[in-house]
Design a protein around this motif. Structure first.
Motif, PDB file in Angstrom:
ATOM      1  N   SER A   1      28.912   0.852  39.834  1.00 46.66           N
ATOM      2  CA  SER A   1      28.456   1.368  38.545  1.00 46.66           C
ATOM      3  C   SER A   1      28.940   2.802  38.273  1.00 46.66           C
ATOM      4  N   ILE A   2      29.667   3.389  39.242  1.00 51.30           N
ATOM      5  CA  ILE A   2      30.150   4.773  39.084  1.00 51.30           C
ATOM      6  C   ILE A   2      31.643   4.855  39.395  1.00 51.30           C
ATOM      7  N   ASN A   3      32.404   5.367  38.454  1.00 48.82           N
ATOM      8  CA  ASN A   3      33.823   5.642  38.660  1.00 48.82           C
ATOM      9  C   ASN A   3      34.020   7.154  38.762  1.00 48.82           C
ATOM     10  N   LYS A   4      34.633   7.599  39.863  1.00 43.10           N
ATOM     11  CA  LYS A   4      34.914   9.019  40.046  1.00 43.10           C
ATOM     12  C   LYS A   4      36.402   9.293  39.857  1.00 43.10           C
ATOM     13  N   TYR A   5      36.693  10.372  39.117  1.00 38.86           N
ATOM     14  CA  TYR A   5      38.082  10.726  38.812  1.00 38.86           C
ATOM     15  C   TYR A   5      38.364  12.176  39.202  1.00 38.86           C
ATOM     16  N   THR A   6      39.596  12.400  39.637  1.00 37.59           N
ATOM     17  CA  THR A   6      40.121  13.751  39.797  1.00 37.59           C
ATOM     18  C   THR A   6      41.114  13.990  38.669  1.00 37.59           C
TER      19      THR A   6
ATOM     20  N   GLU B   1      32.634  12.063  36.942  1.00 37.66           N
ATOM     21  CA  GLU B   1      32.218  10.705  37.274  1.00 37.66           C
ATOM     22  C   GLU B   1      31.630  10.038  36.041  1.00 37.66           C
ATOM     23  N   ILE B   2      31.990   8.797  35.878  1.00 43.98           N
ATOM     24  CA  ILE B   2      31.454   7.998  34.773  1.00 43.98           C
ATOM     25  C   ILE B   2      30.392   7.076  35.353  1.00 43.98           C
ATOM     26  N   ASN B   3      29.165   7.281  34.903  1.00 44.98           N
ATOM     27  CA  ASN B   3      28.048   6.468  35.375  1.00 44.98           C
ATOM     28  C   ASN B   3      27.721   5.436  34.300  1.00 44.98           C
ATOM     29  N   PHE B   4      28.183   4.205  34.531  1.00 43.23           N
ATOM     30  CA  PHE B   4      28.004   3.150  33.531  1.00 43.23           C
ATOM     31  C   PHE B   4      26.539   2.730  33.417  1.00 43.23           C
ATOM     32  N   ALA B   5      25.796   2.822  34.511  1.00 44.36           N
ATOM     33  CA  ALA B   5      24.384   2.418  34.492  1.00 44.36           C
ATOM     34  C   ALA B   5      23.562   3.368  33.626  1.00 44.36           C
TER      35      ALA B   5
END
Length: 229
Positions: free
Chosen positions: A92-97, A133-137
């Motif tokens: 449910s979480i995508n982390k990006y640099t 970070e994108i938290n979709f939840a």
């Protein structure tokens, strides 16, 4: 007898001039203008996941509008970066640099971006390095990082320094910019123009006149001694 005073005059003159130039250099290098301030911006974030899905790299564009008049007229900003997806630990979480330099992610032939802060007579330019970070939840995007300043215009010509920031946005459906708030902390420095010290020029002139008078007196004294002898 005349050649000897001349030989003494040349190094003495060079020494005086050298001292004067060194004084100017020391004064010029020790004078800087420092700027430290904060500003809040409403943000509009667009992420393009179709840029390089084979490499897990996205393109992100962030636009900012100050919540109130920002110092020095920096009411707007525009940031373009590349983002690399980190290994997923929570579905449910995508982390990006993120970075404005494509070579950081091994991309070749892509444009290197820079951040722009503008809106008034002066502007700032810099390179972004951050993470998010994108938290979709929870439906939010959280991030922060540093922009390294590499120049500017107007008041910020030849500026150096950093902008650190934190940001949180409400995640909107694809095709619609996510909106939120960014808090920016500016720490800047610009070289201060120092007018040429008039005292330095006067010192050189007075020194040369003094040296000339001493030589003249020595020459006259030597000539008088020769006549008497």
């Amino acid at each position: 007898m005349f050649a000897s005073p001349i030989g003494w005059l040349i190094p003495a003159t060079l020494t005086i001039i050298s001292l004067g130039l060194n004084m100017q250099s020391a004064k010029a290098q020790s004078n800087y203008n420092n700027y430290t301030f904060t500003a809040d911006y409403n943000t509009f974030v667009t992420i393009d996941p179709t840029f390089r899905p084979d490499l897990g790299i996205v393109r992100a564009t962030i636009k900012g509008e100050s919540t109130k008049s920002a110092p020095y007229g920096l009411d707007l900003f525009l940031s373009n970066t590349y983002g690399k997806l980190e290994p997923i630990e929570n579905p449910s979480i995508n982390k990006y640099t993120f970075n404005s330099d494509p070579s950081v992610f091994g991309l070749e032939g892509e444009l290197a971006f820079s951040d722009r802060y503008y809106g008034g007579a002066s502007e700032l330019f810099g390179k972004a390095s951050d993470s998010a970070e994108i938290n979709f939840a929870e439906g939010i995007i959280k991030g922060g990082g540093t922009i390294t300043i590499s120049g500017g215009t107007g008041l910020f010509q030849n500026a150096t320094g950093t902008i650190t920031f934190t940001e949180q946005d409400k995640l909107n459906p694809p095709g619609t910019p996510s909106q939120g708030l960014a808090k920016l902390n500016f720490t800047l420095q610009t070289p201060q123009e120092v007018p040429e010290p008039k005292a330095t020029t006067s010192l050189i002139v007075v020194g040369l006149i003094g040296v000339s008078l001493v030589i003249s007196r020595r020459y006259k004294k030597s000539s008088l001694s020769t006549i008497i002898d």
